[in-house]
Design an enzyme around this catalytic site. Structure first.
Site, PDB file in Angstrom:
ATOM      1  N   GLU A 160     -33.034  29.404 -20.003  1.00 16.16           N
ATOM      2  CA  GLU A 160     -31.684  29.817 -19.581  1.00 16.16           C
ATOM      3  C   GLU A 160     -30.686  28.692 -19.812  1.00 16.16           C
ATOM      4  O   GLU A 160     -30.949  27.538 -19.466  1.00 16.16           O
ATOM      5  CB  GLU A 160     -31.706  30.189 -18.083  1.00 16.16           C
ATOM      6  CG  GLU A 160     -32.466  31.477 -17.795  1.00 16.16           C
ATOM      7  CD  GLU A 160     -32.363  31.884 -16.319  1.00 16.16           C
ATOM      8  OE1 GLU A 160     -31.970  31.016 -15.500  1.00 16.16           O
ATOM      9  OE2 GLU A 160     -32.686  33.036 -15.995  1.00 16.16           O
ATOM     10  N   ARG A 202     -42.278  33.256 -17.295  1.00 17.31           N
ATOM     11  CA  ARG A 202     -42.822  34.604 -17.060  1.00 17.31           C
ATOM     12  C   ARG A 202     -42.146  35.572 -18.022  1.00 17.31           C
ATOM     13  O   ARG A 202     -41.152  35.229 -18.680  1.00 17.31           O
ATOM     14  CB  ARG A 202     -42.495  35.029 -15.621  1.00 17.31           C
ATOM     15  CG  ARG A 202     -40.986  35.123 -15.397  1.00 17.31           C
ATOM     16  CD  ARG A 202     -40.635  35.603 -14.001  1.00 17.31           C
ATOM     17  NE  ARG A 202     -39.198  35.858 -13.858  1.00 17.31           N
ATOM     18  CZ  ARG A 202     -38.313  34.949 -13.448  1.00 17.31           C
ATOM     19  NH1 ARG A 202     -38.730  33.724 -13.147  1.00 17.31           N
ATOM     20  NH2 ARG A 202     -37.035  35.249 -13.358  1.00 17.31           N
TER      21      ARG A 202
END
Lengths: 336, 458, 242, 145
Positions: free
Chosen positions: B277, B294
């Protein structure tokens, strides 16, 4: 908080997993004879695995803590009871301040480990709190414990406090969790399985008869069985050609054959090297199991390959780590 | 190479259904571990086998490691797929799977722990030359230290828990006197949710987009990027709408961010599907925020944008297979996803459990609905309140927005309040249509959006 | 696990240690080589490395099979440990040998302090003074410590006083006793059971657990010289040392 | 809303879903719940929510018989250790506190309390069997009050 030794006992010492790094000075590792039981007892009280606990042999002393405590018993079952009611093994037990924990004759096994949340806070000598009585080293004043001794208990870790909060709320004064933990049951059918060994340094020097004799015969544990080693009785074993040995390495689980021919199994306080021929190396998980044998018990032996020995060691470690994670999850989850 | 034949799925709802689909297509037996609250849910019927592992409370079922491992061992699974949330980013769980001979479908426990500690991850990124949001090098341990650090950065600042995630353990502080409370609240929330309350402080970035890069790595360390997802349309760090490509994106920016994301993955020794991110400002400068180890809720956006199946690829890389691509993938056309949650915007988006009296999802080409709901399904109070995800893929952003508005219009749900009206409003905002919605936009304009919604403007 | 090399062999002893054996004869050169390899290895510990222990002709490396298997996946821990020990030995050949220390030890021979001096003398048909002279003359080399904390196994003893071990070991030998067994001589730093022929005693403490960096008077590789002292000198030296 | 409230609501929703009721409105403290559905062709269970109906478990039980359900998923053990007698045998008299077995996972053994007074009628699992959470392990003939 302190732990007071109220009763007499046969051979009770403070042990952790031993002091490594000093064998080159002739200082052996010492440490718990059944390290798996010590590690289990410690984990059940939220301690790190290597915290100092009591190793109690055959006849255990009654003890009392001058404060509320969380303890756990693993290894030999010595009929523990608190204030007259039986106390279970292999699980966290909350003892209100002043509760006397006492023991009877061992039902099964020879050495029981009592861990207390916070560990026994005796001074560390050469990196370990393990007692090596022969050199009056470590533990409590470097000696076995006697009636009247009182030992400091360390600060209770987070997990210990969590257990105390849960167990204090139960109606019973002395309370324990509905769950227990352990990687193997100390019971006859498990304890007397053959003791597996790999070839010792001088295995090929032994006569053919001696090598098969070791596999075929039962060997009795004599009264000369202590933290240094277990002297056994049974079919004598001999080198094919008698020769004086140069002192070589000796380690935990080594099966030595002195000139008399009766085997000696080296245990935690063995000498770091010795001059007798070595026919076998008992695998470490089975050496820990041997520590639960009493004088008079018999041992049988089974030779296995090095690869099998390594796999068993690693499998046992995996079970210990699964158990540790299982215990931590149950403590985290509120103990019920 | 390790052959996987039976996968235990330690999750529920739509991601469980999603993984069961992937197992079917891979010819792998799916075993669903469910709590008694989820006994009558769709995934339990879909899975080849299922096992009840505990009561409704997550900390005694989905989050209770001995029960998940006990079920996996008991039913002879050779792999465990954690989905997202619950145990997906629990380093201990991944390590126990590794040690107990269960293939954990995801990265190694080492990578999880490294990236799971947000402060340590930032330090690693700085070391390998990936730009990070200005902030404290590590955790802050005292009020003075926090005040001094925040003072240097300049307010407003964001207090973040090192072990935080999914919007938990985060507080903003506009002024010095708000800082102490922000630190305390963020730390307490993280301690309760994740068991550790360590916090660090970051500059609160204004007028920035939240752009994340999907990466996939195999066991040999080969890493590729699968393009970006823009998740700026969010409220209190909860994502409402995601799209790919990002309206801000240019060819060079995507290449640079892709390089940085791959560098991060390699530094973490990463294997499997992961998301890095970033925040991107108007001038096209990007800063690392965190890495999610994940499969993400919004993974279908990338699947439709680049045309692949991420969950099946995850399962294959977990068996040691090399990646099926050797070049980075680039989003084609335009893909938008809306997460439909059972939340009542009128009551501060409080989760609203209940029974779906009516559940009729939209249908159509270029349209996908990921869900585990059917008529009569229950939105349980114990877990998240997601109903479904609607994903559309068109040639242009204009068409994609119109197609999504149409799909939301056809989505007929009764029995619980949903976020559909709010998402319709956002889609109709000029700022959204022109790609100008940054991470703070929805929050600052929420009053007007809700007002328009009430008046039934959409 | 076996590794045959021209000047040494490596083999497993149990599942948690590997032993390198440098031939089967005791020699100062072999001791110096073992001492050098040990010093080299202790500075380059791999994950799972526990400790090394030197003996007359060998060097043992103790390791944790679990940690080694985890840190070096895809390979048996015994093979990894064996190969790493092999590498230490080869690389240590280029390293400079570890310098030796000279230690002088006062001994009060015979009488109550040396109960077996008489037997040793009788065994070799010589007087007790002959045994003392032959024992104090040479420079001894400490090959290793073992048997109990600080107990030195020393070489360089004149074979004329070499005497086999006692048939059955004594249950308790006083600390400071100096003894002979076969061709070896050594001293008992603490009281412990043992099978050696006791010929004298030293007042200098050979084991000092309060000093973690140097817990023993002697270390492998030391050059030792015994010198005889009277009982008065014995008491006087004992009073100086703590 | 703490965990016990949630548990209560979850219980209620499960029961409402399986029951024939089509509309229900409940207010309790500050919790307000309204549920409605068409007469679904759902399960044929009796019209009223019966007391012993646990989690939609509607086996054909006569009232004098109870089941002991597994509190955990894992491996069932009938005896404290391989060498010892099982905790209980069929026909044994038990009280609510009697330990009737253990369930193990990850080397942690959790005791199963009977939770009911009576005598063990049938033992439905064997030593070493894998059991699910809520799986019936014993049937117990309860004392007639």
């Amino acid at each position: 908080m302190n732990m007071h030794i109220l009763g007499n006992s046969l051979m009770t010492t403070v042990q952790d997993l031993g002091r490594t790094g000093y064998q080159k000075y002739g200082v052996n590792v010492s440490g718990a004879m059944d390290p798996y039981s010590l590690r289990t007892a410690n984990r059940l009280t939220g301690n790190p695995e290597n915290a100092a606990a009591l190793e109690m042999t055959l006849m255990a002393p009654s003890v009392v803590f001058d404060g509320p405590s969380v303890i756990a018993l693993a290894g030999a079952d010595m009929n523990p009871s608190a204030g007259g009611i039986p106390v279970p093994m292999n699980r966290p037990v909350y003892l209100p301040e002043g509760t006397v924990l006492s023991f009877g004759r061992p039902r099964r096994g020879c050495r029981c480990y009592m861990a207390v949340s916070g560990g026994l806070d005796v001074p560390s000598v050469m990196g370990s709190r393990s007692t090596y009585a022969r050199a009056s080293l470590g533990g409590f004043q470097g000696r076995t414990l006697i009636k009247g001794d009182s030992l400091p208990v360390g600060k209770m870790p987070e997990k210990g406090k969590k257990l105390q909060n849960i167990l204090e709320k139960q109606k019973r004064k002395t309370a324990w969790t509905p769950w227990s933990a352990g990687i193997y049951p100390i019971c006859e059918s498990f304890l007397f399985r053959p003791f597996r060994y790999t070839e010792g340094l001088q295995y090929s020097d032994f006569s053919e008869e001696s090598r098969t004799a070791l596999e075929r015969n039962r060997y009795r544990v004599t009264v000369h069985a202590d933290r240094m080693g277990y002297r056994l009785e049974g079919e004598k074993l001999h080198l094919a050609v008698q020769k004086e040995m140069i002192s070589e390495m000796a380690s935990l689980g080594t099966i030595q054959i002195p000139s008399e021919g009766y085997p000696i199994v080296l245990m935690a306080e063995h000498q770091t090297c010795a001059g007798y021929p070595e026919i076998g190396q008992i695998i470490l998980p089975d050496t820990a199991r041997a520590a639960q044998l009493k004088p008079g018990d018999t041992m049988t032996f089974e030779k296995i390959s090095l690869e099998e020995a390594e796999n068993i060691y690693i499998q046992t470690e995996k079970q210990m780590r699964a158990m540790t994670a299982g215990i931590d999850a149950h403590i985290e989850q509120g103990g019920l | 190479m390790k052959q996987i034949r039976r996968i235990l799925i330690a999750n529920r709802g739509e991601i469980a259904a999603r993984i069961i689909h992937a197992c079917r297509e891979e010819g792998i037996t799916s075993i669903l571990a469910y709590s008694s609250a989820d006994k009558n849910t769709l995934p339990v019927e879909m899975a080849d086998e299922s096992v009840c592992i505990g009561p409704p409370r997550a900390d005694r079922s989905y989050l209770f490691i001995p029960s998940v491992i006990g079920a996996a061992k008991g039913l002879k699974a050779d792999a465990v797929h954690p989905g997202y949330g619950f145990l997906a980013e629990n380093g201990d769980f991944a390590e126990i799977c590794e040690e107990q001979g269960l293939i954990f479908i995801g990265p190694s426990s080492k990578s999880i722990r490294l990236m799971g500690d947000k402060a340590a991850a930032r330090a690693l990124m700085t070391k390998i030359g990936v730009p990070v949001i200005p902030g404290t090098p590590g955790l802050v341990h005292s009020a003075e230290e926090s005040l001094e650090a925040a003072g240097d950065m300049g307010y407003p600042v964001l207090v973040k828990a090192a072990a935080g995630g999914g919007g938990k353990g985060m507080r903003t502080a506009e002024t010095p006197d708000e800082l102490a409370a922000a630190v305390h609240e963020a730390s307490e929330e993280a301690r309760k949710a994740f068991g550790s309350g360590g916090v660090y402080i970051e500059k609160f970035m204004k007028n920035v987009h939240h752009v994340e890069i999907q990466i996939m790595a195999d066991a040999r360390g080969h890493v590729i990027s699968l393009g970006e997802r823009d998740c700026s349309a969010q409220r209190k760090h909860q994502k409402l709408i995601e799209e790919s490509p990002s309206p801000l994106m240019t060819g060079t920016l995507r290449e640079n961010m892709g390089k940085a994301a791959k560098k991060a993955a390699r530094a973490a020794g990463y294997c499997g599907a992961g998301t890095v991110e970033f925040v991107v400002d108007r001038q096209g400068q990007f800063y690392f925020m965190e890495m999610n180890t994940r499969i993400q809720v919004e993974h279908p956006v990338t699947e439709m944008a680049v045309g692949t199946d991420l969950v099946r690829t995850m399962i294959r890389t977990a068996q040691g297979e090399p990646l099926p691509w050797d070049k980075d993938l680039v989003p084609r056309g335009w893909t938008i996803e809306c997460r439909i949650n059972a939340e009542d915007p009128a009551r501060q988006f409080a989760p609203s459990p209940g029974v779906l009296k009516v559940y009729e999802p939209p249908r159509g080409r270029d349209l996908r609905v990921d869900s585990a709901m059917k008529e009569g399904s229950v939105i349980s109070p114990f877990y998240d309140s997601m109903i479904a995800k609607v994903i559309v893929h068109k040639n242009s952003r204009e068409e994609a927005i119109n197609s999504m508005e149409q799909a939301l219009g056809q989505f007929h749900i009764e029995g619980v309040p949903t976020t559909i009206p709010l998402q319709k409003q956002i889609l109709s905002l000029p700022a959204f249509r022109e790609g100008r919605v940054d991470t703070a936009y929805i929050e600052t304009h929420l009053k007007d959006i809700l007002q328009n919604m009430k008046e039934g403007k959409s | 696990m076996e590794r045959q090399r021209d000047s040494y062999t490596i083999r497993s002893v149990g599942e948690a240690s590997v032993l390198a054996v440098f031939g089967d004869t005791i020699s100062p050169a072999v001791q110096k080589r073992i001492q050098t390899v040990q010093a080299y290895a202790e500075k380059r510990r791999f994950p799972g490395f526990i400790e090394t222990v030197g003996s007359y002709t060998g060097l043992t490396l103790y390791y944790d099979p679990w940690v080694v298997a985890q840190s070096f996946p895809g390979k048996k821990a015994a093979d990894t440990a064996g190969d790493l020990l092999d590498t230490y030995i080869r690389e240590a050949e280029a390293a400079s040998p570890v310098p030796s220390r000279n230690i002088h030890i006062p001994v009060c021979y015979g009488g109550a302090y040396g109960p077996d001096l008489e037997d040793v003398a009788a065994f070799h048909h010589m007087t007790e003074d002959d045994v003392i002279r032959i024992h104090t003359e040479p420079e001894y080399l400490v090959y290793m410590l073992g048997f109990c904390p600080g107990f030195p196994y020393m070489g360089g003893m004149d074979p004329h006083i070499a005497t086999p071990r006692r048939q059955s070991p004594r249950l308790s030998i006083p600390a400071g006793s100096i003894g002979i067994a076969g061709e070896q001589t050594g001293g008992y730093p603490i009281s412990t059971p043992g099978g050696w022929q006791l010929i004298g005693r030293t007042p200098v403490p050979m084991f000092r657990p309060w000093d973690e960096t140097e817990p023993t008077l002697l270390q492998a590789g030391d050059h030792v010289h015994f010198y005889a002292v009277s009982e008065e000198e014995f008491q006087q030296i004992r009073r100086q040392k703590p | 809303m703490d965990k016990t409230d949630k548990e209560w609501i979850q219980e209620l929703m499960n029961k409402f879903q399986q029951s024939e009721i089509t509309k229900i409105k409940i207010r309790c403290g500050e919790i307000e719940l309204e549920m409605e559905k068409e007469a679904s062709r759902g399960k044929k269970s009796s019209g009223i929510i019966s007391e012993t109906d646990t989690d939609g478990q509607e086996g054909s039980q006569n009232p004098a018989e109870e089941e002991i359900l597994s509190p955990l998923v894992g491996t069932f053990y009938a005896a404290p250790s391989p060498d010892e007698e099982p905790f209980v045998k069929e026909g044994a008299e038990i009280t609510a506190d009697t330990v009737v077995g253990m369930v193990e996972s990850m080397k942690v053994f959790t005791e199963i309390p009977a939770g009911v007074q009576g005598s063990v009628q049938k033992i439905l699992v064997h030593d070493g069997d894998f059991v699910e959470y809520d799986q019936p392990l014993f049937t117990v003939r309860t004392e007639q009050p």
